[in-house]
Design an enzyme around this catalytic site. Structure first.
Site, PDB file in Angstrom:
ATOM      1  N   ASP A 189       0.752  -1.056   0.013  1.00 45.72           N
ATOM      2  CA  ASP A 189       0.045   0.092   0.053  1.00 45.72           C
ATOM      3  C   ASP A 189       0.909   1.301  -0.031  1.00 45.72           C
ATOM      4  O   ASP A 189       0.581   2.280   0.820  1.00 45.72           O
ATOM      5  CB  ASP A 189      -0.945   0.041   1.219  1.00 45.72           C
ATOM      6  N   GLU A 245     -11.493  -0.283  -3.668  1.00 46.60           N
ATOM      7  CA  GLU A 245     -10.475   0.241  -2.581  1.00 46.60           C
ATOM      8  C   GLU A 245      -9.195   0.817  -3.120  1.00 46.60           C
ATOM      9  O   GLU A 245      -9.085   0.646  -4.459  1.00 46.60           O
ATOM     10  CB  GLU A 245     -10.081  -0.932  -1.847  1.00 46.60           C
TER      11      GLU A 245
END
Length: 324
Positions: free
Chosen positions: A16, A196
């Site tokens: 991420d 997401e």
């Protein structure tokens, strides 16, 4: 700049990834760590320099409470003269009705140096539905400040949809959220129904939102929404979803599940995709707890219509030491 000039991976075991290019000319890097227990920042004058830059741990999760487990997907932004970190946290590792129990939180630092400054917890970012939420980012557009994130709506099938709202301040929403996208296409619903990890970039009269879809194994991939830069972006009808993903597993290059990206620019001003991917598919147990999602960089091209071209994930160009 050729993609092969970037070490691939750039930083091992950092998922991420988010890179902020600040007005001081430095690149600031933050990402999920495999232990999911802390927030750390590194800084460098160059993108490649982030790989060996010293790490400053600026926050540890508490032992108990709503932020005591699974610290996910932090992003570092500079908003209205303040450093802000958005991150997701859960009260435990418990799964309820098929979902973890994450909510979104903010930390703020008013000092000039985010590596040594004082960070203050601003608590949970409140949204109208109190449900699983994560992967917040921030962007400014036509003088307004926007919050963009992923959240579960119990009335809609799947794990998370993408929402956007104008902000009153960096930790408070001003407008009602607007849903921009939900998992509905085949490539968004492999393993899990997921939208997401949104990220924003603008180019040649368009504003784009990239996002990640499906389960976090080799099915993970990046999709794209776009709107005219002069349109009312708070109107969901102005956003268009591309029917096919932009960036997907490339088995020939041993690059699996590329996703959860951010954008930055290299030293020459070229747009760069920042993302994570694994170099294998044989995962024991839940992919979430496999630590080898590594941070990677790839330059972006733009086609004649002003649309981004991500291409394919390039192969590793250095030996990896797998740490178990």
């Amino acid at each position: 700049m050729s993609n092969t000039l970037y070490p691939n991976p750039l930083i091992e075991q950092r998922a991420d990834p988010h890179i902020w290019l600040h007005s001081d000319g430095n690149y600031y890097f933050i990402a999920s760590v495999p232990e999911y227990d802390r927030l750390e920042i590194r800084r460098s004058k160059t993108l490649i320099g982030l790989a060996d830059a010293p790490v400053s741990v600026i926050w540890h999760k508490p032992d108990t409470g709503p932020m005591s487990a699974l610290i996910w997907a932090p992003e570092l932004h500079f908003i209205n003269g303040k450093w802000v970190i958005y991150y997701a946290a859960a009260p435990s590792q418990e799964i309820v009705d098929g979902l973890f129990q994450h909510r979104m939180y903010a930390l703020v630092c008013e000092d000039a140096d985010p590596l040594t400054g004082k960070w203050v917890e601003k608590g949970q970012i409140q949204t109208p539905i109190d449900s699983f939420s994560l992967d917040a980012t921030h962007f400014e557009h036509q003088g307004k400040s926007y919050y963009l994130w992923a959240q579960k709506d119990p009335a809609i099938r799947g794990n998370s949809n993408l929402y956007m709202a104008e902000m009153e301040n960096p930790w408070t929403l001003k407008s009602p959220p607007v849903m921009l996208s939900k998992p509905e296409l085949e490539w968004e619903t492999q393993g899990f129904w997921v939208n997401e990890g949104p990220a924003v970039i603008t180019h040649n009269g368009k504003i784009f939102i990239s996002y990640s879809a499906s389960a976090t194994d080799e099915n993970y991939c990046i999709g794209l929404l776009w709107a005219d830069i002069n349109s009312d972006i708070s109107d969901s009808a102005q956003w268009h979803k591309l029917p096919k993903p932009m960036f997907t597993t490339q088995a020939d290059n041993l690059q699996f599940g590329p996703g959860h990206n951010s954008f930055t620019r290299d030293e020459s001003g070229q747009d760069v995709l920042v993302y994570h991917a694994r170099n294998y598919t044989e995962i024991d147990g839940d992919p979430l707890y496999d630590p080898n999602r590594h941070t990677r960089l790839k330059t972006i091209e733009w086609d004649e219509n002003g649309m981004p071209v991500f291409g394919i994930p390039p192969a590793d160009n250095q030996p990896l030491i797998k740490q178990q």
